[in-house]
Scaffold this active site. Sequence first.
Site, PDB file in Angstrom:
ATOM      1  N   TYR A   1      -2.273  -1.009  10.314  1.00  0.00           N
ATOM      2  CA  TYR A   1      -2.419  -1.695   9.019  1.00  0.00           C
ATOM      3  C   TYR A   1      -1.202  -1.436   8.140  1.00  0.00           C
ATOM      4  O   TYR A   1      -0.576  -2.369   7.622  1.00  0.00           O
ATOM      5  CB  TYR A   1      -3.694  -1.214   8.310  1.00  0.00           C
ATOM      6  CG  TYR A   1      -3.697  -1.489   6.835  1.00  0.00           C
ATOM      7  CD1 TYR A   1      -3.847  -2.788   6.367  1.00  0.00           C
ATOM      8  CD2 TYR A   1      -3.509  -0.462   5.905  1.00  0.00           C
ATOM      9  CE1 TYR A   1      -3.816  -3.062   5.005  1.00  0.00           C
ATOM     10  CE2 TYR A   1      -3.478  -0.726   4.548  1.00  0.00           C
ATOM     11  CZ  TYR A   1      -3.633  -2.027   4.098  1.00  0.00           C
ATOM     12  OH  TYR A   1      -3.588  -2.296   2.756  1.00  0.00           O
TER      13      TYR A   1
ATOM     14  N   THR B   1       0.828  -1.206   0.000  1.00  0.00           N
ATOM     15  CA  THR B   1       0.000   0.000   0.000  1.00  0.00           C
ATOM     16  C   THR B   1       0.863   1.256   0.000  1.00  0.00           C
ATOM     17  O   THR B   1       1.940   1.275   0.601  1.00  0.00           O
ATOM     18  CB  THR B   1      -0.910   0.017   1.240  1.00  0.00           C
ATOM     19  OG1 THR B   1      -1.547   1.303   1.327  1.00  0.00           O
ATOM     20  CG2 THR B   1      -0.141  -0.203   2.530  1.00  0.00           C
TER      21      THR B   1
END
Length: 328
Positions: free
Chosen positions: A142, A118
């Site tokens: 995350y 990401t």
Amino acid sequence: MTKTILVTGGAGYVGSHACKALAAAGYTPVSFDNLSNGHEWAVKWGPLVVGDVLNPDDLDAAFAAHKPVAVMHFAALIEVGESVKYPEKFHRTNVTGSFNVLKAMGRANVDRIVFSSTCAVHGDVGGALIKESSPIDPISPYAKTKAEVEGLLADFSLSDGLKAVALRYFNASGADPDGELGEAHDPESHLIPIACQAALGQRDGMFIYGDDYDTPDGTCLRDYIHVADLAEAHVKALKRLDGAVPGVEAFCLGGGVGTSVREVLDCVKKISGVDFSVKLQARRPGDAPSLVADLSKARTVLGWTPSHSDLTTIIKTAWAWHQKHHHH
Ligand code: UDP
């Protein structure tokens, strides 16, 4: 004989689109998914193995049964807010799960992996375009798990000769242009599906989280990348690993354009023809004002360029999917 690719998380949003792109490129995708967030209906281009990355025996059995030549690893928990509440759960699924995948690859003599990372590994770069060489400074639990796995890939390239590509996604969005797949998270937290649900009357309007950012219209800028373009990048990354030397290479994948929350909502209203209610709320904690990709490396090194990632195509495909599949 077609080459088999083990796709962990192949029943999920990006994973299922990657399976379609793999099949179109002549590979056989084998989806390995525990169906906790993925959907059986999304597995259409190869077999489904119901298994868990937290169970090494499940992984060994999948490698033994299907003899993949490489892995695409999508299986992970993805909801940022949930990761703040339950960091241990995220660490276990995303980091230990990835560690298990890498160890199982070692036992099966598979040395190529494309990893779903990401742009959030870079944190908030203060509005500058984000590129692969931008500092790694994740903020949410995350994003920290994804940065940690990128580190594991580097470690395994030294210890086990692993060949890896980490693809750092910006805002994956849109749906399969043929209408065969789309986004279906539960609960839904992403802007475009929420707006489509609001336009369908499935929710009573929606909120903009803050319009006092230092951006042109005061709402956050994001870089939306069509999921079919992302899927294509995975196939290119896989091909790049053919004959590569051990190591890990990262690519930022976005559409390369910053789009504001208001621009997205205006576009959904225009395409759906529904003027749903939009109210203003306070800023959502952890939102950076602007996250936009510099695509230079993906274009020149990976030879990839997005072709579906203009806002209209993203919203049209998302809207078509939501209209057809709101029962999902
Ligand atoms: N957003 C919003 N209302 C919503 C959902 C999202 O205003 O109901 C905003 C959010 O604050 C962010 C942008 O839309 O600025 C994109 O959010 P999303 O959760 O889709 O993706 P993120 O960029 O957080 O990964």
